[in-house]
Structure formats: C-alpha cells, structure tokens
Scaffold this motif. Structure first.
Motif, PDB file in Angstrom:
ATOM      1  N   VAL A 176       0.828  -1.207   0.000  1.00 14.23           N
ATOM      2  CA  VAL A 176       0.000   0.000   0.000  1.00 14.23           C
ATOM      3  C   VAL A 176       0.865   1.262   0.000  1.00 14.23           C
ATOM      4  O   VAL A 176       0.492   2.286  -0.584  1.00 14.23           O
ATOM      5  CB  VAL A 176      -1.002  -0.007   1.180  1.00 14.23           C
ATOM      6  CG1 VAL A 176      -0.335   0.328   2.506  1.00 14.23           C
ATOM      7  CG2 VAL A 176      -2.157   0.958   0.920  1.00 14.23           C
ATOM      8  N   ARG A 177       2.043   1.182   0.594  1.00 18.78           N
ATOM      9  CA  ARG A 177       2.943   2.334   0.577  1.00 18.78           C
ATOM     10  C   ARG A 177       3.597   2.526  -0.787  1.00 18.78           C
ATOM     11  O   ARG A 177       3.928   3.652  -1.170  1.00 18.78           O
ATOM     12  CB  ARG A 177       3.997   2.187   1.678  1.00 18.78           C
ATOM     13  CG  ARG A 177       3.452   2.511   3.057  1.00 18.78           C
ATOM     14  CD  ARG A 177       4.390   2.066   4.169  1.00 18.78           C
ATOM     15  NE  ARG A 177       4.025   2.650   5.454  1.00 18.78           N
ATOM     16  CZ  ARG A 177       2.999   2.257   6.202  1.00 18.78           C
ATOM     17  NH1 ARG A 177       2.244   1.245   5.787  1.00 18.78           N
ATOM     18  NH2 ARG A 177       2.722   2.847   7.349  1.00 18.78           N
ATOM     19  N   CYS A 178       3.766   1.443  -1.531  1.00 17.57           N
ATOM     20  CA  CYS A 178       4.284   1.561  -2.902  1.00 17.57           C
ATOM     21  C   CYS A 178       3.273   2.230  -3.828  1.00 17.57           C
ATOM     22  O   CYS A 178       3.656   2.852  -4.823  1.00 17.57           O
ATOM     23  CB  CYS A 178       4.635   0.174  -3.457  1.00 17.57           C
ATOM     24  SG  CYS A 178       6.177  -0.525  -2.821  1.00 17.57           S
ATOM     25  N   LEU A 179       1.980   2.116  -3.496  1.00 21.42           N
ATOM     26  CA  LEU A 179       0.941   2.634  -4.395  1.00 21.42           C
ATOM     27  C   LEU A 179       1.007   4.151  -4.547  1.00 21.42           C
ATOM     28  O   LEU A 179       0.586   4.690  -5.567  1.00 21.42           O
ATOM     29  CB  LEU A 179      -0.450   2.210  -3.899  1.00 21.42           C
ATOM     30  CG  LEU A 179      -0.726   0.702  -3.860  1.00 21.42           C
ATOM     31  CD1 LEU A 179      -2.155   0.433  -3.402  1.00 21.42           C
ATOM     32  CD2 LEU A 179      -0.456   0.044  -5.217  1.00 21.42           C
ATOM     33  N   THR A 180       1.514   4.845  -3.516  1.00 20.50           N
ATOM     34  CA  THR A 180       1.676   6.300  -3.634  1.00 20.50           C
ATOM     35  C   THR A 180       3.144   6.696  -3.488  1.00 20.50           C
ATOM     36  O   THR A 180       3.457   7.856  -3.252  1.00 20.50           O
ATOM     37  CB  THR A 180       0.836   7.041  -2.567  1.00 20.50           C
ATOM     38  OG1 THR A 180       1.207   6.566  -1.267  1.00 20.50           O
ATOM     39  CG2 THR A 180      -0.647   6.825  -2.792  1.00 20.50           C
ATOM     40  N   ARG A 181       4.021   5.714  -3.616  1.00 18.81           N
ATOM     41  CA  ARG A 181       5.475   5.929  -3.550  1.00 18.81           C
ATOM     42  C   ARG A 181       5.947   6.525  -2.231  1.00 18.81           C
ATOM     43  O   ARG A 181       6.935   7.244  -2.187  1.00 18.81           O
ATOM     44  CB  ARG A 181       5.956   6.738  -4.747  1.00 18.81           C
ATOM     45  CG  ARG A 181       6.130   5.865  -5.992  1.00 18.81           C
ATOM     46  CD  ARG A 181       6.499   6.651  -7.224  1.00 18.81           C
ATOM     47  NE  ARG A 181       7.702   7.453  -7.066  1.00 18.81           N
ATOM     48  CZ  ARG A 181       8.121   8.358  -7.955  1.00 18.81           C
ATOM     49  NH1 ARG A 181       7.402   8.556  -9.069  1.00 18.81           N
ATOM     50  NH2 ARG A 181       9.229   9.050  -7.772  1.00 18.81           N
ATOM     51  N   LEU A 182       5.228   6.215  -1.143  1.00 16.21           N
ATOM     52  CA  LEU A 182       5.799   6.468   0.171  1.00 16.21           C
ATOM     53  C   LEU A 182       7.011   5.556   0.344  1.00 16.21           C
ATOM     54  O   LEU A 182       7.951   5.881   1.059  1.00 16.21           O
ATOM     55  CB  LEU A 182       4.761   6.215   1.265  1.00 16.21           C
ATOM     56  CG  LEU A 182       3.577   7.192   1.311  1.00 16.21           C
ATOM     57  CD1 LEU A 182       2.584   6.766   2.366  1.00 16.21           C
ATOM     58  CD2 LEU A 182       4.065   8.620   1.565  1.00 16.21           C
ATOM     59  N   ILE A 183       6.937   4.381  -0.293  1.00 16.62           N
ATOM     60  CA  ILE A 183       8.096   3.511  -0.492  1.00 16.62           C
ATOM     61  C   ILE A 183       8.288   3.415  -2.001  1.00 16.62           C
ATOM     62  O   ILE A 183       7.316   3.194  -2.738  1.00 16.62           O
ATOM     63  CB  ILE A 183       7.868   2.106   0.110  1.00 16.62           C
ATOM     64  CG1 ILE A 183       7.782   2.169   1.634  1.00 16.62           C
ATOM     65  CG2 ILE A 183       8.972   1.141  -0.318  1.00 16.62           C
ATOM     66  CD1 ILE A 183       7.473   0.839   2.293  1.00 16.62           C
ATOM     67  N   GLU A 184       9.504   3.574  -2.470  1.00 17.56           N
ATOM     68  CA  GLU A 184       9.764   3.522  -3.909  1.00 17.56           C
ATOM     69  C   GLU A 184       9.740   2.071  -4.408  1.00 17.56           C
ATOM     70  O   GLU A 184      10.498   1.230  -3.913  1.00 17.56           O
ATOM     71  CB  GLU A 184      11.133   4.132  -4.230  1.00 17.56           C
ATOM     72  CG  GLU A 184      11.162   5.650  -4.151  1.00 17.56           C
ATOM     73  CD  GLU A 184      10.387   6.311  -5.285  1.00 17.56           C
ATOM     74  OE1 GLU A 184      10.114   5.645  -6.310  1.00 17.56           O
ATOM     75  OE2 GLU A 184      10.060   7.496  -5.149  1.00 17.56           O
ATOM     76  N   PRO A 185       8.870   1.744  -5.371  1.00 15.90           N
ATOM     77  CA  PRO A 185       8.889   0.401  -5.952  1.00 15.90           C
ATOM     78  C   PRO A 185      10.227   0.131  -6.643  1.00 15.90           C
ATOM     79  O   PRO A 185      10.876   1.049  -7.144  1.00 15.90           O
ATOM     80  CB  PRO A 185       7.747   0.442  -6.975  1.00 15.90           C
ATOM     81  CG  PRO A 185       6.897   1.610  -6.596  1.00 15.90           C
ATOM     82  CD  PRO A 185       7.821   2.603  -5.966  1.00 15.90           C
ATOM     83  N   THR A 186      10.618  -1.135  -6.658  1.00 15.89           N
ATOM     84  CA  THR A 186      11.843  -1.528  -7.362  1.00 15.89           C
ATOM     85  C   THR A 186      11.587  -1.667  -8.854  1.00 15.89           C
ATOM     86  O   THR A 186      12.436  -1.315  -9.681  1.00 15.89           O
ATOM     87  CB  THR A 186      12.375  -2.866  -6.797  1.00 15.89           C
ATOM     88  OG1 THR A 186      12.551  -2.727  -5.380  1.00 15.89           O
ATOM     89  CG2 THR A 186      13.701  -3.253  -7.434  1.00 15.89           C
ATOM     90  N   ALA A 187      10.415  -2.178  -9.225  1.00 13.60           N
ATOM     91  CA  ALA A 187      10.055  -2.350 -10.636  1.00 13.60           C
ATOM     92  C   ALA A 187       8.537  -2.462 -10.735  1.00 13.60           C
ATOM     93  O   ALA A 187       7.848  -2.727  -9.746  1.00 13.60           O
ATOM     94  CB  ALA A 187      10.719  -3.604 -11.210  1.00 13.60           C
ATOM     95  N   GLY A 188       8.027  -2.249 -11.945  1.00 17.58           N
ATOM     96  CA  GLY A 188       6.601  -2.413 -12.191  1.00 17.58           C
ATOM     97  C   GLY A 188       5.877  -1.101 -12.417  1.00 17.58           C
ATOM     98  O   GLY A 188       6.491  -0.025 -12.450  1.00 17.58           O
TER      99      GLY A 188
END
Length: 342
Positions: free
Chosen positions: A73-85
């Motif tokens: 859920v944090r990747c969905l708004t880039r509170l955590i940066e996704p690695t890929a996708g």
C-alpha cells in the motif's frame, strides 16, 4: 491495464537491500525469500504483483505480519519507492511521476488512513480535518465549510472545537477518516486503520466505512490481517504470503474455493453460511423441474436464504436474469448451517 480500472498494478516488485534494482529479471528473482536473503542480503517485500481495482470497489489486501501488504500500500503512492513495475491511478503511472506530480496525486487523488492517526495535537478537530486543504492553498472560508461538511458526514458533529487528546481512539480515527475525505480523493487507502482499536469500536468503524462507501461510492483499498474484517468489507480480497499473491476473489470464492492449504487454514473457522451464496450449494435443475418454491438469485447468502428455504415445502428456485439456473434443497442448506454449529 483495464481501461476502466481506478487502480492498476502490473508486475510490481519491492526488494529491500543494496543492489536490489539489479535482481528483477535475473535468475535470483526466482529464489525464495529466504534463499534470496541468504545469497544477496536483499529481502523481497512485494514479488511480481498484478491486479486491477474497479471504480467504486472495496478491494481488501490481507495476510499475516510480514506478508508484504503494508509495503504494497505504501508503494501505491510511492511512500516507499517500488523496485520495478507499474502503478496506474486515474490513468497516470505514478512510478514515472515527478515530485510535483506525486504531491498533486497525494493531495487530490489518493488519501491514506493509517493505524496511527497522526493528528496534530495543538489543533482542534475542525482544523485537523481541514489540514490537507490548507496545504493545497484552499482559502480559510472554503476549507472550513468543507471540513464542517465532512465532520458531519463521519459523525463528529459537536466535536469541532475539541482537541485530539479529548477524544477516544475511535473518535480520533474518525478525525483521520474525515481528514482523508476532505480532499475528495478518487482513491482511499487504508493501512490497518482499526487494528489498535477495541473490538466494539473496531466494529463501529467497519460499519462506518461500509456506510460511507454506500453514500460516497469511493474506490477503497483496505489493508488488514483480520479475515473477518476482510470478509465484511471487501468486494474482492487479495491474499498475500511472503510478498506474493496467493489468491484473489470475492469473499465467497475465497471461502468456498480456497486456492491452497494456506487459504484453507485461514478460512477454516469462518461461519460459511454467512459468506457462501446459493451458487455454492445449488444443483442443476432436472428436466421439467420448476416447482412452487421460493425464488432467489444465485448471489443470495445462504444464511439469509435459510429461513424461507426451510419454511417452504418446496425447494428454492435459483433464478438469474429470468432463467432457472439451480435448485437448492433443504439438505444443501442444512449441510452448511449444521456443519458450522458442531
């Protein structure tokens, strides 16, 4: 991506550790979480996850601690940066968004409600609710009017001038919910918002989410480790384990057709008559079988159908779109209801 999806996630990865960005697309990406950590020191939070969320859907992501749901859920708004996708919200791939575009997304399109309320202790309820609008530069009169409207909506009327430490945990969470709604986002993200609340308050807040969804029709992604909460709230449920998708389906699909032993264990204690629909217990109609029994649709919950079905001398006729699609005998109802009372 589905053209009409409110949220579309495609091949999303999040790997923590040095050199994580060099793992996706290599043989190391196929290693188990434990094997990858031993070989590279990196830890997989989310592994190659893909799903779409329809406009107005309540989409629940559940799993045990460490399953990757909060990382997701944090990747969905880039509170955590996704690695890929890819993560596409309202037609925009946020993994390619600039800092200014990200700020706009978080302020106007997607709002989050966290377990820890994060209220400003020195501000009254009305000003906490209006905070996001203030950050956006909305004028004082307009933001106060909007905040008052949302305060009424979430059942906090009369508490506008209270401070957070004067409120119960449930009421503080209502303030957090109101603050998220004040921005009028198209997407609401909930990260285990009620897990710290007492059971009765938690139930009230779940009912509040259901009521608000019926009134506002917002698209919601709800993170939880509680299966009962997932079944109560979700139009569909995604179950995660070790960062991976195990199963995705409607509540009755998850309970009626678990994908593996992990999901089967999760759902073993669920009162199935409260979740399964008649499509799971009906049989094929026989030639010439129409009868005089009650008529119900295949998506009727078994528990809701039980009283009328058992009171009738004739089997239930399951009719969808004017077509007889199945027959439900008393025995089929009783097998589900009696089994859970043993």
């Amino acid at each position: 991506m589905s053209d009409d999806a409110a949220l579309s996630v495609k091949h999303l990865w999040k790997i923590f550790g040095r050199g994580a960005d060099r793992i996706v697309g290599t043989p190391d990406a196929d290693l188990s979480r434990a094997e990858l950590k031993e070989k590279t020191g990196c830890v997989v939070g989310v592994r190659d996850l893909s799903f779409d969320v329809a406009p107005g859907e309540v989409f629940v992501v559940m799993g045990l601690s460490g399953s990757g749901k909060s990382t997701l859920v944090r990747c969905l708004t880039r509170l955590i940066e996704p690695t890929a996708g890819e993560v596409v919200i309202d037609g925009r791939d946020i993994t390619k968004a600039s800092e200014s575009e990200l700020r706009d997304l978080r302020r106007t399109h997607a709002s989050m409600v966290f377990q820890h309320f994060g209220l400003l202790p020195h501000r009254q309820v009305i000003d906490n609710v209006a905070y996001g609008l203030e950050i956006r530069g909305v004028g004082r009169k307009e933001r106060r009017a909007k905040a008052e409207e949302v305060v009424q909506l979430v059942g906090l009327a009369g508490y506008e001038t209270s401070y957070p430490d004067q409120l119960s945990g449930g009421m503080q969470q209502r303030v957090g919910l109101a603050r998220a709604l004040a921005n009028d986002p198209s997407l609401l993200l909930f990260d285990e918002p009620f897990s710290a609340l007492d059971p009765l308050i938690r139930r009230d807040m779940q009912n509040e989410v259901i009521r608000l969804h019926h009134e506002l029709g917002k698209t919601m992604v709800f993170i939880t480790h509680d299966l009962a909460e997932a079944l109560k709230l979700g139009d569909r449920i995604l179950i995660m384990r070790d960062g991976e998708l195990v199963q995705i389906g409607t509540p009755d699909e998850v309970v009626g057709a678990p994908a593996d032993d992990y999901v089967r264990d999760f759902t073993s204690e669920v009162p199935k008559s409260h979740v399964l629909t008649l499509k799971w217990v009906m049989r094929e109609p026989r030639d010439g079988e129409s009868g005089d029994g009650p008529v119900m649709t295949s998506d009727t919950i078994v528990r809701q159908a039980a009283r009328a079905a058992l009171a009738s001398e004739h089997p239930v006729r399951v009719v969808d779109d004017g077509q007889l699609v199945g027959i439900v005998d008393d025995d089929a109802i009783l097998r589900v209801v009696v089994a859970e009372e043993r």
